[in-house]
Motif scaffolding. Structure first.
Motif, PDB file in Angstrom:
ATOM      1  N   ARG A 275       0.812  -1.219   0.000  1.00  7.83           N
ATOM      2  CA  ARG A 275       0.000   0.000   0.000  1.00  7.83           C
ATOM      3  C   ARG A 275       0.845   1.268   0.000  1.00  7.83           C
ATOM      4  NH1 ARG A 275      -4.255  -1.310   4.917  1.00  7.83           N
ATOM      5  NH2 ARG A 275      -5.109  -3.272   4.116  1.00  7.83           N
ATOM      6  N   ASP A 276       2.086   1.173   0.459  1.00  4.76           N
ATOM      7  CA  ASP A 276       2.926   2.361   0.626  1.00  4.76           C
ATOM      8  C   ASP A 276       3.534   2.752  -0.713  1.00  4.76           C
ATOM      9  OD1 ASP A 276       4.730   4.327   1.300  1.00  4.76           O
ATOM     10  OD2 ASP A 276       5.407   3.328   3.126  1.00  4.76           O
ATOM     11  N   THR A 277       3.099   3.888  -1.256  1.00  9.46           N
ATOM     12  CA  THR A 277       3.609   4.320  -2.559  1.00  9.46           C
ATOM     13  C   THR A 277       5.076   4.724  -2.496  1.00  9.46           C
ATOM     14  OG1 THR A 277       2.781   6.549  -2.136  1.00  9.46           O
ATOM     15  CG2 THR A 277       1.371   5.069  -3.397  1.00  9.46           C
ATOM     16  N   GLY A 278       5.613   4.912  -1.285  1.00  8.92           N
ATOM     17  CA  GLY A 278       7.023   5.230  -1.154  1.00  8.92           C
ATOM     18  C   GLY A 278       7.912   4.005  -1.148  1.00  8.92           C
ATOM     19  N   CYS A 279       7.309   2.819  -1.144  1.00  8.37           N
ATOM     20  CA  CYS A 279       8.076   1.578  -1.098  1.00  8.37           C
ATOM     21  C   CYS A 279       8.577   1.224  -2.490  1.00  8.37           C
ATOM     22  CB  CYS A 279       7.204   0.451  -0.544  1.00  8.37           C
ATOM     23  SG  CYS A 279       8.035  -1.161  -0.466  1.00  8.37           S
ATOM     24  N   ARG A 280       9.738   0.573  -2.547  1.00  5.88           N
ATOM     25  CA  ARG A 280      10.296   0.184  -3.841  1.00  5.88           C
ATOM     26  C   ARG A 280       9.550  -0.995  -4.454  1.00  5.88           C
ATOM     27  NH1 ARG A 280      13.565  -4.348  -3.378  1.00  5.88           N
ATOM     28  NH2 ARG A 280      14.131  -4.965  -1.263  1.00  5.88           N
ATOM     29  N   GLU A 281       8.736  -1.691  -3.642  1.00  4.13           N
ATOM     30  CA  GLU A 281       7.982  -2.829  -4.148  1.00  4.13           C
ATOM     31  C   GLU A 281       6.627  -2.359  -4.674  1.00  4.13           C
ATOM     32  OE1 GLU A 281       9.034  -5.840  -4.388  1.00  4.13           O
ATOM     33  OE2 GLU A 281      10.789  -5.867  -3.095  1.00  4.13           O
ATOM     34  N   THR A 282       6.224  -2.876  -5.828  1.00  3.03           N
ATOM     35  CA  THR A 282       4.864  -2.700  -6.298  1.00  3.03           C
ATOM     36  C   THR A 282       4.143  -4.033  -6.166  1.00  3.03           C
ATOM     37  OG1 THR A 282       5.414  -0.939  -7.847  1.00  3.03           O
ATOM     38  CG2 THR A 282       3.409  -2.157  -8.276  1.00  3.03           C
TER      39      THR A 282
END
Length: 333
Positions: free
Chosen positions: A172-179
């Motif tokens: 859910r975190d758009t700042g994370c490198r994972e999509t």
């Protein structure tokens, strides 16, 4: 940024995000007012906003906001369409502009020209809102680390046929490198992202996926997944429908043996089909000798006029290069 920026706003996505501001209504245009102010604060360029709402948004708004949206549509500042997600991304691609949305767009990764657009989302931490640019290239394939998968399996004690592995998971975190999260970590029975520790959402089940890896000799370059009905090419070319092998800037002479779209891969109901793309140097299959691990039969040419089935343990050799394609096995291991 200088100059005019074409920004296509997923208004439904913005107006329905409760983190952008409390409202007694399911959706509120005041949330767009807040995000717009953040954009103007953080960007020096002149934005050309186009607000795109799906047809479900008006009835989720208050009567006052419904009237405001109607005025926006009449003035040309907004449009209402059946599918805002598709419209936002398609317009951003067509104009080489920006899609402003927190949508993951995982169902649109085959859209032609995807690399021409930029995707910007937002992260809310208490009273602070920051914009976060995300890569759309990550949508072109799910590149998974085999070593990371094995380590996570070991830490979680998850079997390869565990039900959690039947579904896609998205951080859910758009700042994370994972999509796309291959395997979530579980804390007190709650699935979380193994990279940032944030909560993940469970998506739809995988559709007969085949996990594929590309090798250069004994070294793995990357791996990706094809679902039922999907097709891609592997070669040295660039494009939304190509998994690119190597980097021509590294002056790898082995790349000269490859065509831009060297071989076509198709997943048909969980079976991998391969076809040489009428290349000068051809493609061959090396099948394992039954009962003799590590021994392979003589190379068999892959025809260009029809597809050939590739099974587990078979190597697809690209021309006379060191590059091979293999099925990675269950969940890519």
């Amino acid at each position: 940024m200088d100059g005019v920026e074409a920004v296509f706003v997923d208004l439904s996505n913005v107006a329905k995000d409760p983190l952008l501001g409390f409202s007694a209504d399911h959706a509120a245009l005041s949330r767009w007012d807040r995000l717009r102010a953040v954009w103007l604060r953080d960007h020096a360029g002149q934005p050309d906003f186009t607000l795109i709402a799906d047809s479900t948004l008006p009835r989720a708004l208050s009567a006052t906001d419904q009237g405001r949206l109607t005025s926006m549509v009449n003035s040309g500042a907004a449009v209402v369409v059946a599918d805002a997600d598709t419209e936002v991304l398609a317009r951003a691609v067509a104009s080489s502009g920006i899609a402003l949305s927190n949508d993951r767009y995982v169902d649109h990764r085959k859209l032609a020209g995807l690399h021409q657009a930029r995707l910007v989302g937002w992260v809310v931490r208490g009273e602070n809102v920051r914009l976060q640019e995300r890569s759309l290239e990550r949508l072109l394939s799910a590149v998974i680390s085999a070593r990371a998968q094995k380590q996570i399996f070991k830490e979680l004690g998850i079997a390869e046929d565990a039900p959690e592995l039947s579904y896609r998971w998205f951080c859910r975190d758009t700042g994370c490198r994972e999509t796309l999260v291959a395997i979530p970590r579980f804390e007190r029975r709650d699935p979380v992202c193994p990279s940032c520790g944030g909560f993940v959402d469970r998506g739809a089940p995988w559709q007969s996926p085949i996990w594929i890896k590309i090798m250069r000799g004994p070294d793995e370059l990357c791996r990706f997944v094809l679902e039922d009905g999907e097709r891609t090419f592997v070669g040295r070319g660039q494009g939304d429908d190509v998994v690119t092998v190597g980097d021509e800037e590294e002056a790898d002479e082995a790349l000269t043996f490859l065509a831009e779209r060297h071989v076509e891969l198709t997943n048909t109901e969980g079976t991998l089909h391969v076809r040489d793309n009428n290349t000068e140097r051809g493609t061959t299959l090396r099948r394992q000798v039954k009962g003799h691990l590590g021994q392979f039969q003589p190379p068999m040419p892959v025809p260009a006029d029809r597809t050939t089935i590739v099974g587990l343990g078979t190597k697809v050799v690209l021309g006379k290069s060191p590059f091979t394609i293999q099925i990675a096995g269950s969940r890519g291991l």
